[in-house]
Design a protein around this motif. Structure first.
Motif, PDB file in Angstrom:
ATOM      1  N   MET A 182     -18.065  -3.793 -23.895  1.00 47.20           N
ATOM      2  CA  MET A 182     -18.384  -5.096 -24.503  1.00 47.20           C
ATOM      3  C   MET A 182     -17.701  -5.245 -25.857  1.00 47.20           C
ATOM      4  SD  MET A 182     -20.150  -6.769 -22.354  1.00 47.20           S
ATOM      5  CE  MET A 182     -20.667  -8.101 -23.438  1.00 47.20           C
ATOM      6  N   THR A 183     -17.573  -4.149 -26.603  1.00 44.05           N
ATOM      7  CA  THR A 183     -16.879  -4.203 -27.887  1.00 44.05           C
ATOM      8  C   THR A 183     -15.396  -4.517 -27.697  1.00 44.05           C
ATOM      9  OG1 THR A 183     -18.426  -2.587 -28.807  1.00 44.05           O
ATOM     10  CG2 THR A 183     -16.365  -2.936 -30.001  1.00 44.05           C
ATOM     11  N   VAL A 184     -14.788  -3.919 -26.680  1.00 45.25           N
ATOM     12  CA  VAL A 184     -13.378  -4.214 -26.386  1.00 45.25           C
ATOM     13  C   VAL A 184     -13.208  -5.676 -25.981  1.00 45.25           C
ATOM     14  CG1 VAL A 184     -11.478  -3.704 -24.799  1.00 45.25           C
ATOM     15  CG2 VAL A 184     -12.810  -1.834 -25.782  1.00 45.25           C
ATOM     16  N   ILE A 185     -14.115  -6.183 -25.143  1.00 48.02           N
ATOM     17  CA  ILE A 185     -14.036  -7.589 -24.723  1.00 48.02           C
ATOM     18  C   ILE A 185     -14.194  -8.511 -25.923  1.00 48.02           C
ATOM     19  CG2 ILE A 185     -15.194  -9.369 -23.373  1.00 48.02           C
ATOM     20  CD1 ILE A 185     -15.851  -7.231 -21.308  1.00 48.02           C
ATOM     21  N   TRP A 186     -15.171  -8.214 -26.796  1.00 50.79           N
ATOM     22  CA  TRP A 186     -15.350  -9.033 -28.005  1.00 50.79           C
ATOM     23  C   TRP A 186     -14.105  -8.992 -28.885  1.00 50.79           C
ATOM     24  CZ3 TRP A 186     -15.257  -7.105 -33.020  1.00 50.79           C
ATOM     25  CH2 TRP A 186     -15.545  -8.031 -34.014  1.00 50.79           C
ATOM     26  N   PHE A 187     -13.506  -7.813 -29.032  1.00 49.02           N
ATOM     27  CA  PHE A 187     -12.306  -7.679 -29.869  1.00 49.02           C
ATOM     28  C   PHE A 187     -11.149  -8.501 -29.300  1.00 49.02           C
ATOM     29  CE2 PHE A 187      -8.284  -5.565 -30.852  1.00 49.02           C
ATOM     30  CZ  PHE A 187      -8.344  -5.509 -32.239  1.00 49.02           C
TER      31      PHE A 187
ATOM     32  N   ASN B  79      -7.063 -15.878 -24.403  1.00 48.47           N
ATOM     33  CA  ASN B  79      -7.684 -16.821 -23.489  1.00 48.47           C
ATOM     34  C   ASN B  79      -8.190 -16.062 -22.275  1.00 48.47           C
ATOM     35  OD1 ASN B  79      -7.329 -18.736 -20.939  1.00 48.47           O
ATOM     36  ND2 ASN B  79      -7.749 -20.013 -22.724  1.00 48.47           N
ATOM     37  N   PHE B  80      -9.314 -16.511 -21.687  1.00 51.78           N
ATOM     38  CA  PHE B  80      -9.921 -15.770 -20.589  1.00 51.78           C
ATOM     39  C   PHE B  80      -8.978 -15.643 -19.398  1.00 51.78           C
ATOM     40  CE2 PHE B  80     -12.397 -15.734 -16.616  1.00 51.78           C
ATOM     41  CZ  PHE B  80     -13.070 -14.545 -16.786  1.00 51.78           C
TER      42      PHE B  80
ATOM     43  N   ILE C 273      -4.592  -8.241 -17.320  1.00 52.56           N
ATOM     44  CA  ILE C 273      -5.251  -7.045 -16.799  1.00 52.56           C
ATOM     45  C   ILE C 273      -4.859  -6.802 -15.341  1.00 52.56           C
ATOM     46  CG2 ILE C 273      -7.490  -6.051 -16.192  1.00 52.56           C
ATOM     47  CD1 ILE C 273      -8.675  -7.384 -18.643  1.00 52.56           C
ATOM     48  N   SER C 274      -4.817  -7.881 -14.553  1.00 54.88           N
ATOM     49  CA  SER C 274      -4.438  -7.741 -13.144  1.00 54.88           C
ATOM     50  C   SER C 274      -2.996  -7.282 -13.002  1.00 54.88           C
ATOM     51  CB  SER C 274      -4.643  -9.081 -12.418  1.00 54.88           C
ATOM     52  OG  SER C 274      -5.987  -9.510 -12.498  1.00 54.88           O
ATOM     53  N   ILE C 275      -2.100  -7.852 -13.813  1.00 55.66           N
ATOM     54  CA  ILE C 275      -0.689  -7.459 -13.750  1.00 55.66           C
ATOM     55  C   ILE C 275      -0.526  -5.991 -14.119  1.00 55.66           C
ATOM     56  CG2 ILE C 275       1.572  -7.805 -14.845  1.00 55.66           C
ATOM     57  CD1 ILE C 275       0.836 -10.776 -15.086  1.00 55.66           C
ATOM     58  N   THR C 276      -1.190  -5.573 -15.207  1.00 55.99           N
ATOM     59  CA  THR C 276      -1.068  -4.180 -15.651  1.00 55.99           C
ATOM     60  C   THR C 276      -1.626  -3.219 -14.606  1.00 55.99           C
ATOM     61  OG1 THR C 276      -1.296  -4.915 -17.953  1.00 55.99           O
ATOM     62  CG2 THR C 276      -1.638  -2.566 -17.499  1.00 55.99           C
ATOM     63  N   THR C 277      -2.788  -3.554 -14.044  1.00 56.10           N
ATOM     64  CA  THR C 277      -3.396  -2.681 -13.036  1.00 56.10           C
ATOM     65  C   THR C 277      -2.513  -2.552 -11.801  1.00 56.10           C
ATOM     66  OG1 THR C 277      -5.597  -3.345 -13.810  1.00 56.10           O
ATOM     67  CG2 THR C 277      -5.459  -2.283 -11.654  1.00 56.10           C
ATOM     68  N   MET C 278      -2.025  -3.688 -11.314  1.00 56.32           N
ATOM     69  CA  MET C 278      -1.187  -3.665 -10.114  1.00 56.32           C
ATOM     70  C   MET C 278       0.131  -2.940 -10.387  1.00 56.32           C
ATOM     71  SD  MET C 278      -1.882  -7.532  -8.696  1.00 56.32           S
ATOM     72  CE  MET C 278      -0.828  -7.298  -7.269  1.00 56.32           C
TER      73      MET C 278
ATOM     74  N   SER D 283     -19.349 -18.265 -33.722  1.00 59.66           N
ATOM     75  CA  SER D 283     -18.855 -18.773 -32.458  1.00 59.66           C
ATOM     76  C   SER D 283     -19.753 -18.290 -31.327  1.00 59.66           C
ATOM     77  CB  SER D 283     -17.415 -18.323 -32.225  1.00 59.66           C
ATOM     78  OG  SER D 283     -17.352 -16.911 -32.076  1.00 59.66           O
ATOM     79  N   PHE D 284     -19.564 -18.887 -30.152  1.00 55.56           N
ATOM     80  CA  PHE D 284     -20.389 -18.526 -29.006  1.00 55.56           C
ATOM     81  C   PHE D 284     -20.161 -17.067 -28.606  1.00 55.56           C
ATOM     82  CE2 PHE D 284     -21.047 -18.412 -24.337  1.00 55.56           C
ATOM     83  CZ  PHE D 284     -22.391 -18.696 -24.327  1.00 55.56           C
ATOM     84  N   VAL D 285     -18.915 -16.599 -28.698  1.00 55.29           N
ATOM     85  CA  VAL D 285     -18.614 -15.210 -28.349  1.00 55.29           C
ATOM     86  C   VAL D 285     -19.302 -14.257 -29.323  1.00 55.29           C
ATOM     87  CG1 VAL D 285     -16.752 -13.520 -28.085  1.00 55.29           C
ATOM     88  CG2 VAL D 285     -16.427 -15.857 -27.285  1.00 55.29           C
ATOM     89  N   ASN D 286     -19.282 -14.598 -30.615  1.00 50.20           N
ATOM     90  CA  ASN D 286     -19.956 -13.752 -31.609  1.00 50.20           C
ATOM     91  C   ASN D 286     -21.463 -13.703 -31.370  1.00 50.20           C
ATOM     92  OD1 ASN D 286     -17.763 -12.810 -33.091  1.00 50.20           O
ATOM     93  ND2 ASN D 286     -17.699 -14.633 -34.370  1.00 50.20           N
ATOM     94  N   LEU D 287     -22.054 -14.854 -31.023  1.00 51.06           N
ATOM     95  CA  LEU D 287     -23.490 -14.879 -30.757  1.00 51.06           C
ATOM     96  C   LEU D 287     -23.836 -14.019 -29.542  1.00 51.06           C
ATOM     97  CD1 LEU D 287     -24.529 -18.596 -31.395  1.00 51.06           C
ATOM     98  CD2 LEU D 287     -25.127 -16.584 -32.740  1.00 51.06           C
ATOM     99  N   LEU D 288     -23.004 -14.103 -28.503  1.00 51.48           N
ATOM    100  CA  LEU D 288     -23.239 -13.262 -27.323  1.00 51.48           C
ATOM    101  C   LEU D 288     -23.132 -11.784 -27.670  1.00 51.48           C
ATOM    102  CD1 LEU D 288     -21.390 -15.128 -24.415  1.00 51.48           C
ATOM    103  CD2 LEU D 288     -23.847 -14.990 -24.834  1.00 51.48           C
ATOM    104  N   TYR D 289     -22.142 -11.442 -28.476  1.00 53.07           N
ATOM    105  CA  TYR D 289     -21.951 -10.040 -28.831  1.00 53.07           C
ATOM    106  C   TYR D 289     -23.094  -9.542 -29.725  1.00 53.07           C
ATOM    107  CZ  TYR D 289     -19.694  -5.762 -30.427  1.00 53.07           C
ATOM    108  OH  TYR D 289     -19.417  -4.444 -30.709  1.00 53.07           O
ATOM    109  N   ILE D 290     -23.532 -10.383 -30.669  1.00 55.52           N
ATOM    110  CA  ILE D 290     -24.665 -10.004 -31.517  1.00 55.52           C
ATOM    111  C   ILE D 290     -25.926  -9.840 -30.668  1.00 55.52           C
ATOM    112  CG2 ILE D 290     -26.184 -10.813 -33.366  1.00 55.52           C
ATOM    113  CD1 ILE D 290     -23.740 -12.139 -34.630  1.00 55.52           C
ATOM    114  N   GLY D 291     -26.126 -10.757 -29.713  1.00 53.15           N
ATOM    115  CA  GLY D 291     -27.264 -10.616 -28.821  1.00 53.15           C
ATOM    116  C   GLY D 291     -27.201  -9.349 -27.988  1.00 53.15           C
ATOM    117  N   PHE D 292     -25.997  -8.995 -27.532  1.00 56.99           N
ATOM    118  CA  PHE D 292     -25.842  -7.759 -26.766  1.00 56.99           C
ATOM    119  C   PHE D 292     -26.140  -6.538 -27.628  1.00 56.99           C
ATOM    120  CE2 PHE D 292     -23.128  -4.191 -25.544  1.00 56.99           C
ATOM    121  CZ  PHE D 292     -23.579  -3.961 -24.248  1.00 56.99           C
TER     122      PHE D 292
END
Length: 220
Positions: free
Chosen positions: A53-58, A66-67, A74-79, A158-167
């Motif tokens: 979750m910390t990596v995703i927030w970063f 962008n999502f 991520i898909s390109i790198t994995t494949m 921001s919404f992402v920060n609030l989600l991360y703080i909640g997590f």
């Protein structure tokens, strides 16, 4: 003497500090795999979840990915890694990469959905009860204090920060409460008693003096 009772029966207040939760925190969280993760019973899973979750927030908040772009990268790198690995394995007669079919068990997601469903129903029931006006202190506490403070905090994060703080709160607060349950219950309990006393005093001095019209009897 366990209870101190004032001489005025209208202002009777139980001075015994109430508990924050009547059940153990493990049972409050559902007593399942989600509770085990939130209480750090399995440190490897809890630490991996916190790191992920910390990596995703970063990536979203600091790097400003962008999502859709992040998902594609991520898909390109994995494949690409799997393609190179498979090609090299065929050339040197190595074992080809084995991708596990099951990453997470279905019961894990079922536990999360069950907890969210149960807590959401409890929250909606509580909000409906408070909105009916039967408990004025709770109404003022929820509307003026909780929701207003949350709206002010939401305007600065921001919404992402609030989600991360909640997590982070979900990962930290349960284990802290489990380790310091008695101290936290005493602190919160005395705070609730003080708030009740202040509301009783405010109600006696101001709210009871507001003129009210005569109540009409309901027709049968």
């Amino acid at each position: 003497m366990a209870h101190n009772i004032s001489s005025d029966p209208d202002n009777e207040i139980n001075t015994t500090p109430p508990k924050l939760f009547e059940k153990p925190i493990h049972d409050v969280l559902g007593a399942g795999k989600v509770a085990e993760v939130l209480l750090w019973r399995n440190r490897n899973v809890s630490g991996a979840l916190l790191f992920g979750m910390t990596v995703i927030w970063f990536l979203f908040e600091v790097v400003e990915y962008n999502f859709v772009t992040l998902l594609c990268h991520i898909s390109i790198t994995t494949m690409l890694v799997l393609f190179i690995w498979s090609t090299v394995a065929d050339i040197f007669k190595w074992e080809s990469p084995q991708i596990p079919e099951i990453v997470l068990q279905d019961s894990f997601f079922q536990d999360i959905a069950s907890i969210i469903h149960r807590r959401l129903n409890q929250l909606l029931t509580m909000l409906h009860y408070i909105s009916c006006g039967t408990d004025l202190p709770s109404f003022l506490m929820v509307i003026i204090v909780s929701l207003y403070i949350l709206s002010v905090v939401g305007s600065y994060f921001s919404f992402v920060n609030l989600l991360y703080i909640g997590f982070l709160c979900m990962q930290i607060l349960p284990i802290v409460y489990e380790q310091y349950e008695e101290e936290i219950n005493n602190l919160v309990g005395h705070l609730i008693i003080d708030l009740r006393k202040k509301y009783r005093s405010f109600d006696k001095r101001y709210l009871n003096k507001i003129p009210r019209g005569p109540t009409k009897e309901k027709k049968t």
